[in-house]
Structures are given as C-alpha cells and as structure tokens.
Design an enzyme around this catalytic site. Structure first.
Site, PDB file in Angstrom:
ATOM      1  N   GLU A   1     -13.151   0.889 -39.020  1.00  8.83           N
ATOM      2  CA  GLU A   1     -12.078  -0.108 -38.929  1.00  8.83           C
ATOM      3  C   GLU A   1     -11.370  -0.093 -37.580  1.00  8.83           C
ATOM      4  O   GLU A   1     -10.881  -1.122 -37.117  1.00  8.83           O
ATOM      5  CB  GLU A   1     -11.065   0.099 -40.055  1.00  8.83           C
ATOM      6  CG  GLU A   1     -11.581  -0.285 -41.434  1.00  8.83           C
ATOM      7  CD  GLU A   1     -12.338   0.842 -42.128  1.00  8.83           C
ATOM      8  OE1 GLU A   1     -12.586   1.899 -41.498  1.00  8.83           O
ATOM      9  OE2 GLU A   1     -12.672   0.681 -43.311  1.00  8.83           O
TER      10      GLU A   1
ATOM     11  N   PHE B   1      -5.456   3.872 -56.859  1.00  7.63           N
ATOM     12  CA  PHE B   1      -6.592   4.230 -56.022  1.00  7.63           C
ATOM     13  C   PHE B   1      -6.579   3.387 -54.746  1.00  7.63           C
ATOM     14  O   PHE B   1      -6.470   2.170 -54.804  1.00  7.63           O
ATOM     15  CB  PHE B   1      -7.909   3.999 -56.788  1.00  7.63           C
ATOM     16  CG  PHE B   1      -9.125   4.285 -55.947  1.00  7.63           C
ATOM     17  CD1 PHE B   1      -9.362   5.557 -55.456  1.00  7.63           C
ATOM     18  CD2 PHE B   1     -10.020   3.268 -55.627  1.00  7.63           C
ATOM     19  CE1 PHE B   1     -10.466   5.824 -54.658  1.00  7.63           C
ATOM     20  CE2 PHE B   1     -11.125   3.524 -54.829  1.00  7.63           C
ATOM     21  CZ  PHE B   1     -11.351   4.801 -54.349  1.00  7.63           C
ATOM     22  N   GLN B   2      -6.699   4.042 -53.614  1.00  8.14           N
ATOM     23  CA  GLN B   2      -6.701   3.392 -52.291  1.00  8.14           C
ATOM     24  C   GLN B   2      -5.446   2.558 -52.056  1.00  8.14           C
ATOM     25  O   GLN B   2      -5.497   1.525 -51.412  1.00  8.14           O
ATOM     26  CB  GLN B   2      -7.974   2.573 -52.088  1.00  8.14           C
ATOM     27  CG  GLN B   2      -9.189   3.485 -52.057  1.00  8.14           C
ATOM     28  CD  GLN B   2     -10.441   2.830 -51.505  1.00  8.14           C
ATOM     29  OE1 GLN B   2     -10.644   1.639 -51.658  1.00  8.14           O
ATOM     30  NE2 GLN B   2     -11.283   3.622 -50.858  1.00  8.14           N
TER      31      GLN B   2
ATOM     32  N   LYS C   1      -4.754  -7.789 -54.270  1.00 11.45           N
ATOM     33  CA  LYS C   1      -5.985  -8.379 -54.791  1.00 11.45           C
ATOM     34  C   LYS C   1      -5.720  -9.488 -55.815  1.00 11.45           C
ATOM     35  O   LYS C   1      -6.427 -10.489 -55.836  1.00 11.45           O
ATOM     36  CB  LYS C   1      -6.830  -7.272 -55.417  1.00 11.45           C
ATOM     37  CG  LYS C   1      -8.247  -7.721 -55.769  1.00 11.45           C
ATOM     38  CD  LYS C   1      -9.119  -6.525 -56.101  1.00 11.45           C
ATOM     39  CE  LYS C   1     -10.349  -6.950 -56.886  1.00 11.45           C
ATOM     40  NZ  LYS C   1     -11.551  -7.074 -56.092  1.00 11.45           N
TER      41      LYS C   1
ATOM     42  N   MET D   1      -9.592  13.742 -17.253  1.00  9.25           N
ATOM     43  CA  MET D   1      -8.225  13.501 -16.812  1.00  9.25           C
ATOM     44  C   MET D   1      -7.312  14.664 -17.197  1.00  9.25           C
ATOM     45  O   MET D   1      -6.431  15.058 -16.426  1.00  9.25           O
ATOM     46  CB  MET D   1      -7.686  12.193 -17.401  1.00  9.25           C
ATOM     47  CG  MET D   1      -6.322  11.816 -16.875  1.00  9.25           C
ATOM     48  SD  MET D   1      -6.283  11.734 -15.084  1.00  9.25           S
ATOM     49  CE  MET D   1      -6.577   9.987 -14.833  1.00  9.25           C
TER      50      MET D   1
HETATM   51  C1  LIG Z   1      -7.270   9.122 -28.782  1.00  8.83           C
HETATM   52  C2  LIG Z   1      -6.847   9.930 -27.613  1.00  8.83           C
HETATM   53  N1  LIG Z   1      -6.818  11.272 -27.702  1.00  8.83           N
HETATM   54  C3  LIG Z   1      -6.450  12.004 -26.627  1.00  8.83           C
HETATM   55  C4  LIG Z   1      -6.102  11.406 -25.447  1.00  8.83           C
HETATM   56  C5  LIG Z   1      -5.676  12.253 -24.258  1.00  8.83           C
HETATM   57  N2  LIG Z   1      -6.620  12.062 -23.148  1.00  8.83           N
HETATM   58  C6  LIG Z   1      -6.379  11.228 -22.119  1.00  8.83           C
HETATM   59  S1  LIG Z   1      -7.613  11.154 -21.017  1.00  8.83           S
HETATM   60  C7  LIG Z   1      -8.508  12.283 -21.878  1.00  8.83           C
HETATM   61  C8  LIG Z   1      -9.852  12.718 -21.387  1.00  8.83           C
HETATM   62  C9  LIG Z   1     -10.877  11.675 -21.582  1.00  8.83           C
HETATM   63  O1  LIG Z   1     -12.135  12.242 -21.315  1.00  8.83           O
HETATM   64  P1  LIG Z   1     -13.349  11.337 -20.933  1.00  8.83           P
HETATM   65  O2  LIG Z   1     -13.485  10.223 -21.878  1.00  8.83           O
HETATM   66  O3  LIG Z   1     -14.543  12.178 -20.727  1.00  8.83           O
HETATM   67  O4  LIG Z   1     -12.875  10.668 -19.583  1.00  8.83           O
HETATM   68  P2  LIG Z   1     -12.733  11.297 -18.118  1.00  8.83           P
HETATM   69  O5  LIG Z   1     -11.282  11.523 -17.896  1.00  8.83           O
HETATM   70  O6  LIG Z   1     -13.531  12.542 -18.063  1.00  8.83           O
HETATM   71  O7  LIG Z   1     -13.258  10.210 -17.235  1.00  8.83           O
HETATM   72  C10 LIG Z   1      -7.818  12.712 -23.008  1.00  8.83           C
HETATM   73  C11 LIG Z   1      -8.302  13.714 -23.961  1.00  8.83           C
HETATM   74  C12 LIG Z   1      -6.124   9.995 -25.427  1.00  8.83           C
HETATM   75  N3  LIG Z   1      -5.769   9.314 -24.341  1.00  8.83           N
HETATM   76  N4  LIG Z   1      -6.521   9.281 -26.501  1.00  8.83           N
END
Ligand SMILES: Cc1ncc(C[n+]2csc(CCOP(=O)(O)OP(=O)(O)O)c2C)c(N)n1
Ligand SMILES: [Mg+2]
Lengths: 160, 566
Positions: free
Chosen positions: B50, B112-113, B162, B480
């Site tokens: 979803e 339920f749900q 529903k 990052m």
């Molecule tokens: C759903 C979610 N969980 C955690 C984060 C925190 N977060 C921001 S950037 C990042 C790293 C992303 O890694 P990747 O997709 O490999 O991208 P890169 O920075 O290596 O290009 C994280 C964990 C987020 N932005 N969104």
C-alpha cells in the site's frame, strides 16, 4: 503572555480532536478549554486559554484558522472582554469550621450546593483570579475536591 | 433519478473529477469499490504494497498537477499507506486516499481489521472524513477533491465503511462547491504588491528564493518573466527545482544544506530576499539568525501559517504564487518608475559577485579515474536524456547528487520526497509518473538502501508494462547517514554498513526486468545508453566510490556560509 482565544467550529465528530491534536502536535500549551453548542446547534464555540509570545499566538490563531472545520478564530484579548469561570469545591466543614467556610463563600458570592455532615460543596463563579483566590483561601480549611470549568469569554459590546 | 450503489457513485465521482488511473490494493473492506471499478474505464493499478500505491499516486500528481488517487483496504492496508500519506502532506501534494472501513455497526468494537485511520491520519492529511451516511458519499468525495487541489494542496483521506458503500443512493447533480469554512485566498493584496515592487526597485543585491509553491501553482513562466525582466538571480529549494530553468545564467542552483556555494553566499549577502512559495525550512536556512541577515524579506505564500513561522517577514503577500507574480509583472510593465535597462544594469555588479563565487567553488567533484563517481553518473544521465527526463529519487546522497547535477529546466520533471525524506519513495513514484506519461523517460535515482524499501514494486512495473529505469548509486552503505558519521561521529559507522545486499542484476532478472552493472567509469555511458534504449524495466547497478560525500554541506545548525566544500 496569557491569551484567551475564542473559536467557532462546526459541531461534528472529531473536530475537538483536530484542535487538541494541533496543540499537542505543535507543542502549544492549553491552560484551559471549554466547548459547547452555540445558538445554532450546528456550530460550537470553544474558548481556550493559552500562553505564548506574539509569534506563537500568531501561529496558533493561523493554524487554528487553517483547520477546515474552523469557522472563526478571535484572540479575545485584542479587545475589551468579560471572562468567567466556575468552580465546584468540596471543602471540609466540621463543627469548628462550618461557619468560617460559609463566611468565605459569602464574601465570594458563592453558593453552597451540597451539604453533608462533614463537608460542603460550594459553587463560585468569577474571573479566573477570583476563582483562584477562593481556592487559596479555602485550602487551609481542607479542600477535598475541586472541579473547574475552564474560562469562557466574550468580547464586550461596543459602547457607541 | 437512477439509483446506484455507493461504490458506483464513488466511481462516478472519480470520473467526474477526471481520474484516469488509480493505484490500489484490495481487501475485505474495499472489495465493493474494486468490483465497481471493473465496470469503469479507470485503470486500476494493482501495486504490491500500500505504501507503493500512495507514492505512485503521489508521483502521478507531481508530474501532472492532477489529484492522485489511491484505494486501500481497512486496518493494515490503511496503516501501510500512512508513511506515503505523510510524504505527500509534507510536500503539499494533491491526493485523495480512499480507505475501506469495517461496517458502521462494528466501528469502535475492535472488529477484524478495524483501525481508526481518520484518527491516525489527522495530523498528516489536509483533511479527512469518515462517511457514516450513504447520502453524504458524493458530497464528501467532491469536497475531498476540492480541498485536495485548491489552496495549499494536500492529501485528503476518505474512510468508507463497507455497509455505507453498499447502500443504494441517488446520484446528486454536481453543483459548484462553496464551503463556509474553507476559502483559500488566491488574489494578492494590491497594496502589498506595490510595496513589494517598490522595494525590489530599491534593492541592489536581490535574490529570488523559489520553493515548491511555484511548481504547485504552475507559476514558472511568471517567475521566469520576473527574474529576467529585473535581472534577479534565482535559487531554488529541493522542491523548487524546475521552477526556473536550471541552465539559465540567472540560476544559482539549489540553496541550503547541500546547495551551491554561490546560492548560499548570495542569500547570506543579499539586501532583498524574495521568497516565492517557499517555507524557510531548517534544511534551507541553517542557523536562523545567520540566514539572510542583511535582507528585507518579501514572502509570497498561499498558506498564512508559512509566513513569519521561522523567519520574520517584512512584506507578506498571502496569495497564490501565480496570481501574485502576475500582479508584480503587471506592476512593473505599467509603472513609470520602472526602467528595465537601468534596473538590469544596476544588478550587474551583484551578478558579477555571484559569478565570482560560482567560479571559485563550482558544483564539482574529484575525478578518480576508473572509480565511478556518482556525480558523473548523474551528469551523464542528464546529457543522454537531454535534461528532459522525469527524475524521481530515493532519499540520501543519491537524492542530493541528483538534485545537484541534473539540470532541471522545466517544472514537473522532478519528484522527490523533500519534507519527509521518505526512503522508498522513488520507485513507486516513478511508476506513477510513467503511467501518466508513457512516452516520457522516467528514471528513479536510487541508493542501494532505499531501493530495498519498495523493491517489490518492480512487479507492478512489469505487470503494467511500465518501463521505468532505476539508477542505483551503490555504495553499500546507508550513505548519507554514514557521511554524518564520518564528519561528526568520528567515523563510527554504527548501523550504516549493509553487509548483505542483493545482487541487483539478478534481482531485476527475477522480476523479469533487465539488470545491468557498471563497476568502472568507462562503462557508465554504455550502461546508461543500453538502459535508455531498452523497452523494459531496467535496474542499473553503479558501483560507486564507497565513501564519497555530498558537498557542499552546511552542517545542521550552522550558518549557511559555514560550508564544507569538496
Ligand atoms: C524511511 C526512512 N528511514 C530512515 C531514513 C534515514 N536515512 C536518510 S538517508 C539514509 C541512507 C539511505 O541510504 P541509501 O538509500 O543507500 O542512499 P545513499 O545515501 O547511500 O545514497 C537513511 C537511513 C529515511 N530518510 N527514511
Ligand atoms: Mg547507499
């Protein structure tokens, strides 16, 4: 700074939680809140007392106004207004203090609304500071329970 | 009047609103709507999760400007959508999310749900509804679309028990919507426009600071006219990219945490900042008291709560950006105080200063021969797609490199999760965009971490013959976060090393897509070319310099002039 804000909103389920959710979600504080129907039963009037500097109050009023179900937001403190609050106090009233309690209630133009052999329940209406004052005075005599309505307020009609 | 059931009425409402494609995932509480959809001409895209449905509808909305629609079942279906709803909310994306709900007699009984999705989404929707009476279905749906697409847009959720959608009802005629409690203000106050224009004429070092509001209100032409007419340099937020041509000499690129040196220096030194549809986010302003410290600030925004929220504004203009910019352009066109040549010439020294900053520290990176630099991949992508592709992104370094190195010249070719920063956004959003524009090249710029959050949507892409391209900038890190650890946490890489990552080429193949890999700089171009020429969903796995950082960088809470540079 304390502000009293009056909000007209649609009388629908969930509207109150939109308002309270806004305050908790954005870290605004609510000192008191009271809400009931207006003359038009599809509209409610909510009075809330909050604190904040000018910028915060500006955000609060704008954010409230942004809620889809809100019709009107007025910072009542912007004009002359009357505010009232009611309190019910159950205070210990035994032989040696019964008279003293009645005297205090009388001074505050309150009413005794429930009597038992050991206590009175009294009702007092007034500004928040008056309500606070009677609470402070009765405290040493032994307050058992209090219930406050929170402030309601209304702008004064123009004198012209 | 003919009687139809509630589900049919809802579908008819969707048709009335011009909806052609919706994204959904079924369940017991929403079967009726899926059933009714079968008899309509609306394409019903079955996603695999979803969150993907709502992101896909969001991607469609961003590239078309229309209201995206998602259809979810009750309980877990609805809660799975919440992250994506919040994503759309943070970026003001017009959407309507329809959720199934247990029958009204069961509501509140822990059926339920059953979940209180209206309660859960209250803080992350523009508005939401639980429809308890079948006669309210059609008016509510119409109101939902109206609220979603007007004013500052946003997602609106409608919860549909529903039993309510099963009732027979009359389909009421469509009337113009007038809501007593909701009347967004589009027209600017003429006095404020005049005040702003006069202030602009007095400025020596003005900057236009452009946010997503310019895209949302389709004001890019008016903005471009204003900037060129007055020779005012322009910087864009992450959400504003494409609001002004990125290759125009007046463009300074993005500002803020990973903005260009020139843009951040210009804002720090300007005497007038004209904010258009931007909201002074902390990723833009850095330390607040050091943001545009010498500037008078004009702020155009349709949302009064955005004005003077973070930064005190001198000349607020509450209006739709397009209307306000048109009014400003008209003022300049008709004012005897305005001499175009003279004003343009008076800004030349300021532009020369900015050009000096741009030359001193351009947006750049260090070439390391055959080690693939992510910035190079994006530059090549820009070149091979003539800057004309629709780019979606995941979140992290990949997103910032895409923002920095792809030159967006047009609005609505860029879909990224700005406000919420939702990993897993890019692939489903790309599918939504590609479904809307099958003839356009749509590329998701991804990280190896983020892509795994909604990788299952590859199956959706395949099922609907939706040949999106995924560029994975694979550093085998949650890059990052690792960058922050490298710079501010003594290189302690806690929880950012992904020891196990799937073989993305094989993974693509498992889904019936094409997988390609480049491990050397010299292979990058060939891989991109092959992917772009392939009429299939393609995953490109670019094995990049592992510990590359995104620069410039303004550390959180620092002044925007305190940039870490390449
Ligand atoms: C759903 C979610 N969980 C955690 C984060 C925190 N977060 C921001 S950037 C990042 C790293 C992303 O890694 P990747 O997709 O490999 O991208 P890169 O920075 O290596 O290009 C994280 C964990 C987020 N932005 N969104
Ligand atoms: Mg990574």
């Amino acid at each position: 700074m304390k502000h009293t804000i009056s909000v007209l909103l649609q009388n629908k389920p969930g509207v109150l939680s939109r308002v309270t959710g806004l305050f908790s979600g954005r870290g605004f504080n609510i000192e008191s809140l009271s809400v009931a129907e207006t003359l038009d039963s599809s509209i409610s009037c909510l009075t809330l007392v909050t604190r904040g500097d000018e910028a915060i109050i500006e955000q609060i009023t704008k954010q409230l106004h942004k809620l889809i179900d809100v019709i009107k937001v007025t910072d009542i403190g912007d004009s002359e207004y009357v505010e009232r609050e009611m309190v019910l106090i159950r205070v210990k009233a035994e032989a040696q203090t019964r008279a003293e309690v009645l005297r205090v209630v009388d001074i505050f133009r309150g009413k005794v609304v429930d009597v038992s052999p050991k206590s009175y329940a009294v009702e007092v209406t007034g500004s928040t500071s008056k309500v606070q004052a009677i609470i402070d005075i009765l405290k040493p005599l032994g307050i058992q329970e209090i219930v406050r309505t929170g402030t309601i307020a209304m702008a004064r009609a123009s004198k012209k | 009047m003919d009687k139809i059931n509630g589900s049919q009425a809802i579908i008819r409402c969707l048709q009335e609103e011009g909806v052609k494609i919706i994204f959904g995932f079924p369940g017991g509480a929403i079967i009726d709507l899926f059933d009714a959809l079968m008899d309509s001409d609306i394409t019903n895209v079955l996603v695999r999760h979803e969150q993907g449905a709502v992101h896909a509808a969001d991607g469609l909305a961003r590239v078309t400007g229309e209201v995206g629609v998602a259809l979810l079942t009750s309980g877990p279906g609805a809660t799975n959508g919440v992250t994506a709803i919040a994503t759309a909310y943070c970026d003001s994306i017009p959407m309507v999310i329809l959720t199934g709900q247990v029958p009204t007699p069961l509501i509140g009984n822990d059926a339920f749900q059953e979940v209180d999705i209206v309660g859960i989404t209250r803080p992350c929707t523009k508005h939401n509804y639980l429809v308890k009476d079948a006669k309210d279905l059609v008016p509510t749906l119409r109101e939902a679309f109206h609220i979603a697409r007007t004013g500052r847009p946003g997602p609106v959720l409608v919860d549909l028990p529903k039993d309510v959608v099963a009732k027979m009802i009359d389909f009421p005629e469509k009337k113009p919507i007038r809501m007593q409690t909701y009347q967004p203000n589009y027209e600017p106050h003429q006095g404020q426009i005049e005040k702003a224009c006069k202030k602009i004429l007095k400025a020596k070092n003005p900057v236009l600071y452009v946010g997503g509001g310019v895209i949302l209100s389709n004001a890019h032409e008016e903005l471009t006219e204003l900037a060129r007419k007055l020779n005012i340099p322009v910087t864009m937020t992450l959400m504003g990219l494409g609001g002004f041509p990125g290759t125009d000499p007046l463009s300074m690129g993005m500002l803020g945490m990973h903005g260009s040196y020139a843009a951040n220096m210009a804002v720090a030194n300007c005497d007038l900042l004209i904010a258009v549809g931007a909201r002074f986010d902390d990723r833009v302003t850095g330390r607040l008291d050091a943001f545009a410290p010498h500037a008078t600030i004009i702020h155009i925004d349709i949302d009064p709560t955005s004005i003077s929220k973070n930064v005190k504004v001198d000349i607020p203009i509450v209006a739709d950006c397009k209307h306000a910019l048109t009014a400003m352009n008209t003022w300049f066109n008709t004012s005897s105080d305005f001499n175009r040549e003279q004003v343009a010439a008076s800004h030349e020294p300021w532009r020369a200063t900015i050009d000096g900053w741009a030359t001193k520290h351009p947006m750049t990176y260090i070439d390391e021969g055959e080690i693939i630099k992510p910035q190079f991949v994006i530059q090549k992508l820009d070149e091979l797609t003539h800057g004309d592709a629709i780019i979606t992104t995941e979140v992290g370094q990949n997103q910032m490199w895409a923002a920095q190195f792809y030159k967006f010249n047009k609005p609505r070719q860029w879909a990224t999760s700005g406000g919420l920063g939702t990993m897993g956004y890019g692939l489903p959003a790309a599918i939504g965009a590609k479904m809307a524009f099958p003839d356009k090249t749509v590329v998701d710029v991804a990280g190896d971490g983020s892509i795994q959050m909604n990788i299952q949507e590859l199956a959706t892409a395949k099922q609907y013959k939706c040949p999106v391209k995924v560029v994975i900038l694979n550093n085998n890190y949650l890059g990052m976060v690792r960058q922050w650890q490298e710079l501010f946490y003594n290189k302690r890489y806690a929880g950012t090393v992904m020891d196990v990552t799937p073989d993305f080429v094989m993974l693509a193949q498992a889904y019936g897509a094409v997988g390609l890999r480049a491990t050397k700089t010299s292979e990058v171009e060939a891989v991109l070319k092959e992917a772009l020429a392939t009429d299939n969903t393609v995953i490109m796995d670019f094995v990049i310099a592992r510990e590359e950082c995104v620069f410039p960088m303004v550390p959180a809470g620092k002044a925007t002039t305190e940039m870490l540079l390449v």
